[in-house]
Design an enzyme around this catalytic site. Structure first.
Site, PDB file in Angstrom:
ATOM      1  N   LYS A   1       0.869  -1.181   0.000  1.00 47.77           N
ATOM      2  CA  LYS A   1       0.000   0.000   0.000  1.00 47.77           C
ATOM      3  C   LYS A   1       0.904   1.228   0.000  1.00 47.77           C
ATOM      4  O   LYS A   1       1.217   1.802   1.048  1.00 47.77           O
ATOM      5  CB  LYS A   1      -0.934  -0.052   1.218  1.00 47.77           C
ATOM      6  CG  LYS A   1      -2.169   0.815   1.057  1.00 47.77           C
ATOM      7  CD  LYS A   1      -3.219   0.473   2.100  1.00 47.77           C
ATOM      8  CE  LYS A   1      -4.261   1.563   2.246  1.00 47.77           C
ATOM      9  NZ  LYS A   1      -5.066   1.809   1.053  1.00 47.77           N
TER      10      LYS A   1
HETATM   11  N1  PMP Z   1      -7.649  -2.070  -3.209  1.00 42.97           N
HETATM   12  C1  PMP Z   1      -7.109  -0.846  -3.078  1.00 42.97           C
HETATM   13  C2  PMP Z   1      -6.377  -0.260  -4.253  1.00 42.97           C
HETATM   14  C3  PMP Z   1      -7.229  -0.148  -1.872  1.00 42.97           C
HETATM   15  O1  PMP Z   1      -6.702   1.072  -1.743  1.00 42.97           O
HETATM   16  C4  PMP Z   1      -7.948  -0.727  -0.801  1.00 42.97           C
HETATM   17  C5  PMP Z   1      -8.095   0.013   0.489  1.00 42.97           C
HETATM   18  N2  PMP Z   1      -7.001  -0.209   1.345  1.00 42.97           N
HETATM   19  C6  PMP Z   1      -8.483  -2.014  -0.984  1.00 42.97           C
HETATM   20  C7  PMP Z   1      -8.319  -2.656  -2.207  1.00 42.97           C
HETATM   21  C8  PMP Z   1      -9.210  -2.708   0.128  1.00 42.97           C
HETATM   22  O2  PMP Z   1      -8.309  -3.051   1.138  1.00 42.97           O
HETATM   23  P1  PMP Z   1      -8.763  -3.190   2.654  1.00 42.97           P
HETATM   24  O3  PMP Z   1      -9.943  -4.077   2.671  1.00 42.97           O
HETATM   25  O4  PMP Z   1      -7.583  -3.796   3.316  1.00 42.97           O
HETATM   26  O5  PMP Z   1      -9.081  -1.824   3.140  1.00 42.97           O
END
Ligand code: PMP
Length: 308
Positions: free
Chosen positions: A156
């Protein structure tokens, strides 16, 4: 400014609890210039017993560590100490239903050379629980997700979000609520900030890892499906196939589980309220405010003990 902080807001910065309006960030930070940083998006909820609970705290802080490692960003924090600091920041700001934003950012460095230190900030702001009641009009984006051979797509990283911003702004400029991005091979990948599932003949289908951020909410949806005996399949598919689905939804920490009304102007055949997504949405809402000895809270405690 008012949206995220005011003169009373406290945040955590490199081991200290400071007033948000007083913290200074180096204008020469490599993160600001090149998008070279890592972050998390976490939520806390007022649990059914009245206490504050950070949902999947260990998973989020472990992902932050893995993101930093993937990008060679020095990371000298333990998940236990950061979870403790996060609860402390929530308490100091008197917040229970909140969005939590940890960011690991680089020092002043205008070159591409590796750093020996990094900085961490944990900011929190109020977030109303359960936003996902409206249905989304989704548009297939003209932007693809970043090529995993050019980026650490499973991390991320701040810079990846230029792609998310472009796609989201394009969708809104065209009168849609959100974008859906394909991967470099033309298969459906994910939304700008959420993973995607669709329903077809009593099954849920989601893209496999490889071209997506492996979401913690996505993993929770799979957990819920296993518990409710809803079959889930990970496979590659195209927007063509998705347009023929019975129903579809996005899931992510901020969005939780949010149903789709249409893709590229074509409505889904099943009313959201009769879809598997609706069942999952409800189960997710219940799950985030539960206060039981889940595996995750056991892990959280074990982690905290290690650092004490
Ligand atoms: N894909 C992307 C590109 C994101 O930014 C997020 C948000 N973090 C997610 C998927 C979903 O991830 P999570 O469920 O861990 O928030």
């Amino acid at each position: 400014m008012a949206l995220y902080y005011n003169e009373h807001t406290i945040l955590y910065h490199n081991g200290e609890y400071l007033q948000a309006s007083e913290v200074k960030i180096d204008l020469y930070s490599q993160t600001l210039h090149y998008g070279y940083g890592v972050f998390e998006g976490i939520r806390s909820y007022k649990a059914e017993n009245g206490s504050t609970r950070i949902f999947k705290a260990v998973e989020h802080y472990e992902r932050l560590k893995n993101s930093a490692n993937a990008l060679n960003i020095p990371y000298h924090y333990s998940s236990g100490e950061l979870i403790k600091a996060t609860y402390e920041v929530l308490t100091r700001n008197n917040l229970q239903d909140a969005y939590i934003r940890p960011l690991v950012y680089a020092p002043a460095n205008m070159s591409f050379i590796k750093n020996t230190v990094s900085n961490i900030v944990i900011a929190v702001w109020e977030m109303a629980p359960f936003l996902g009641d409206k249905l989304l009009k989704v548009m297939t984006s003209s932007f693809q997700r970043p090529n995993p051979k050019g980026f650490k797509i499973e991390a991320k990283a701040t810079g990846h979000y230029v792609n998310s911003i472009l796609a989201s702004q394009e969708a809104k400029a065209n009168g849609y609520d959100e974008a859906l991005l394909n991967d470099m091979n033309g298969y459906v990948a994910e939304g700008p900030g959420a993973n995607v599932f669709f329903e077809r003949n009593g099954k849920l289908i989601t893209p496999p890892e490889g071209n997506i951020l492996p979401g913690i909410t996505r993993a929770t949806v799979v957990e819920i499906c296993n518990k409710l005996n809803i079959p889930v399949v990970e496979k590659l598919f195209t927007t063509e196939e998705l347009r023929n689905a019975d129903a579809a939804f996005f899931c992510g920490t901020a969005a939780e589980v949010i149903g789709w009304e249409s893709l590229d102007g074509v409505n889904f055949r099943k009313p959201w309220n009769e879809s598997l997504g609706r069942i999952i949405q409800q189960a997710y809402k219940d799950r985030v405010i539960e206060f039981r000895e889940h595996e995750e809270s056991k892990k959280e405690k074990a982690n905290l003990l290690v650092t004490e």
